[in-house]
Scaffold this motif. Sequence first.
Motif, PDB file in Angstrom:
ATOM      1  N   UNK A  15      63.789  33.765  89.958  1.00 23.72           N
ATOM      2  CA  UNK A  15      64.464  32.506  89.619  1.00 23.72           C
ATOM      3  C   UNK A  15      64.355  31.555  90.801  1.00 23.72           C
ATOM      4  N   UNK A  16      63.955  30.338  90.535  1.00 21.75           N
ATOM      5  CA  UNK A  16      63.923  29.288  91.553  1.00 21.75           C
ATOM      6  C   UNK A  16      65.110  28.356  91.311  1.00 21.75           C
ATOM      7  N   UNK A  17      65.957  28.211  92.317  1.00 17.49           N
ATOM      8  CA  UNK A  17      67.149  27.369  92.191  1.00 17.49           C
ATOM      9  C   UNK A  17      66.863  25.991  92.787  1.00 17.49           C
ATOM     10  N   UNK A  18      67.045  24.951  91.985  1.00 15.15           N
ATOM     11  CA  UNK A  18      66.797  23.580  92.432  1.00 15.15           C
ATOM     12  C   UNK A  18      68.029  22.715  92.166  1.00 15.15           C
ATOM     13  N   UNK A  19      68.057  21.554  92.798  1.00 18.60           N
ATOM     14  CA  UNK A  19      69.208  20.666  92.633  1.00 18.60           C
ATOM     15  C   UNK A  19      69.112  19.809  91.376  1.00 18.60           C
ATOM     16  N   UNK A  20      67.905  19.338  91.061  1.00 16.52           N
ATOM     17  CA  UNK A  20      67.751  18.370  89.977  1.00 16.52           C
ATOM     18  C   UNK A  20      66.581  18.704  89.052  1.00 16.52           C
ATOM     19  N   UNK A  21      66.634  18.236  87.804  1.00 17.38           N
ATOM     20  CA  UNK A  21      65.506  18.455  86.889  1.00 17.38           C
ATOM     21  C   UNK A  21      64.174  17.936  87.423  1.00 17.38           C
ATOM     22  N   UNK A  22      64.196  16.866  88.196  1.00 21.39           N
ATOM     23  CA  UNK A  22      62.948  16.329  88.752  1.00 21.39           C
ATOM     24  C   UNK A  22      62.301  17.318  89.708  1.00 21.39           C
ATOM     25  N   UNK A  23      63.125  18.185  90.340  1.00 22.71           N
ATOM     26  CA  UNK A  23      62.580  19.203  91.234  1.00 22.71           C
ATOM     27  C   UNK A  23      61.781  20.242  90.455  1.00 22.71           C
ATOM     28  N   UNK A  24      62.193  20.505  89.221  1.00 22.63           N
ATOM     29  CA  UNK A  24      61.456  21.439  88.365  1.00 22.63           C
ATOM     30  C   UNK A  24      60.043  20.920  88.141  1.00 22.63           C
ATOM     31  N   UNK A  25      59.930  19.625  87.845  1.00 22.08           N
ATOM     32  CA  UNK A  25      58.613  19.024  87.612  1.00 22.08           C
ATOM     33  C   UNK A  25      57.714  19.191  88.831  1.00 22.08           C
ATOM     34  N   UNK A  26      58.290  18.981  90.028  1.00 19.13           N
ATOM     35  CA  UNK A  26      57.510  19.086  91.256  1.00 19.13           C
ATOM     36  C   UNK A  26      57.016  20.509  91.481  1.00 19.13           C
ATOM     37  N   UNK A  27      57.871  21.501  91.265  1.00 15.44           N
ATOM     38  CA  UNK A  27      57.497  22.891  91.498  1.00 15.44           C
ATOM     39  C   UNK A  27      56.525  23.388  90.424  1.00 15.44           C
ATOM     40  N   UNK A  77      52.241  25.407  90.148  1.00 13.86           N
ATOM     41  CA  UNK A  77      51.925  26.587  89.324  1.00 13.86           C
ATOM     42  C   UNK A  77      52.888  27.763  89.526  1.00 13.86           C
ATOM     43  N   UNK A  78      54.139  27.457  89.764  1.00 13.95           N
ATOM     44  CA  UNK A  78      55.159  28.508  89.813  1.00 13.95           C
ATOM     45  C   UNK A  78      55.320  29.067  88.412  1.00 13.95           C
ATOM     46  N   UNK A  79      55.380  30.404  88.284  1.00 17.88           N
ATOM     47  CA  UNK A  79      55.411  31.025  86.960  1.00 17.88           C
ATOM     48  C   UNK A  79      56.729  31.718  86.645  1.00 17.88           C
ATOM     49  N   UNK A  80      57.711  31.583  87.535  1.00 14.94           N
ATOM     50  CA  UNK A  80      59.010  32.178  87.271  1.00 14.94           C
ATOM     51  C   UNK A  80      59.860  31.262  86.404  1.00 14.94           C
ATOM     52  N   UNK A  81      61.166  31.448  86.467  1.00 13.69           N
ATOM     53  CA  UNK A  81      62.095  30.611  85.713  1.00 13.69           C
ATOM     54  C   UNK A  81      62.980  29.846  86.697  1.00 13.69           C
ATOM     55  N   UNK A  82      63.844  28.996  86.188  1.00 14.26           N
ATOM     56  CA  UNK A  82      64.627  28.113  87.043  1.00 14.26           C
ATOM     57  C   UNK A  82      66.124  28.192  86.749  1.00 14.26           C
ATOM     58  N   UNK A  83      66.876  27.682  87.734  1.00  8.94           N
ATOM     59  CA  UNK A  83      68.278  27.355  87.492  1.00  8.94           C
ATOM     60  C   UNK A  83      68.523  26.021  88.175  1.00  8.94           C
ATOM     61  N   UNK A  84      68.975  25.044  87.396  1.00  9.86           N
ATOM     62  CA  UNK A  84      69.173  23.683  87.905  1.00  9.86           C
ATOM     63  C   UNK A  84      70.660  23.447  88.175  1.00  9.86           C
ATOM     64  N   UNK A  85      70.983  23.145  89.408  1.00  9.16           N
ATOM     65  CA  UNK A  85      72.378  22.967  89.811  1.00  9.16           C
ATOM     66  C   UNK A  85      72.971  21.644  89.329  1.00  9.16           C
ATOM     67  N   UNK A  86      72.117  20.655  89.135  1.00  7.80           N
ATOM     68  CA  UNK A  86      72.566  19.299  88.783  1.00  7.80           C
ATOM     69  C   UNK A  86      73.478  18.731  89.870  1.00  7.80           C
ATOM     70  N   UNK A  87      73.123  19.040  91.123  1.00  6.88           N
ATOM     71  CA  UNK A  87      73.901  18.529  92.254  1.00  6.88           C
ATOM     72  C   UNK A  87      73.898  19.528  93.399  1.00  6.88           C
TER      73      UNK A  87
END
Length: 202
Positions: free
Chosen positions: A82-94, A98-108
């Motif tokens: 799991x890759x933890x990011x602050x914002x949905x835009x960070x998901x687009x960047x990662x 070519x990251x192939x895992x999943x995410x968790x977005x903190x929204x802050x």
Amino acid sequence: MIEQSLLEKLVEALRCMPGIGKKSAQRIAHYLLQRDRDGAKYLSSIMTESMEKIGNCERCRNFSENKLCSICMNKKRDNSVICVVENPSDVDAIEEANFRGIYFVLLGHLSPLDGIGPDDIGLDQFETLLGNKDLKEVILATNTTVEGEATAHYISEMVKAHGLKVSRIAHGVPMGGELEFVNSMTIAVSYTHLTLPTNREV
């Protein structure tokens, strides 16, 4: 008090977007009115529909118009990371890397001075994901601000409590960057992690 004209209201409405000041908003409004009214109508309809239908994924909190986003529904993704990011835009960047895992977005991020605590950024929900038997590693990709680093530290303690591997995404000198234009703090951080690959263990 003189009531604003419709054009003035349009200009003010356009200023809600980041990076759009009064002059830019005026240029956009004038362009749409003069040259692309059909495009403006389409933009208006899509924006209205998006505001009504786009919410957050129930699992990762990324933007989605369905209960689960396309990434969480993709059975080919690696659920062990799991890759933890602050914002949905960070998901687009990662995703571009070519990251192939999943995410968790903190929204802050955590910010006690602003009254933003763990539950406000979904860490109660994140805690349940840590109990997934398939999960092996959590990559922390929060921003390198004071708040981002504090948030990463807090989450790393949560992850370690579950006996899972936790890594921090590397940061420092950018690819193609020239050292003479990089500040000393960035070089210091980069030098600290010279021997590490794409991420470092926290």
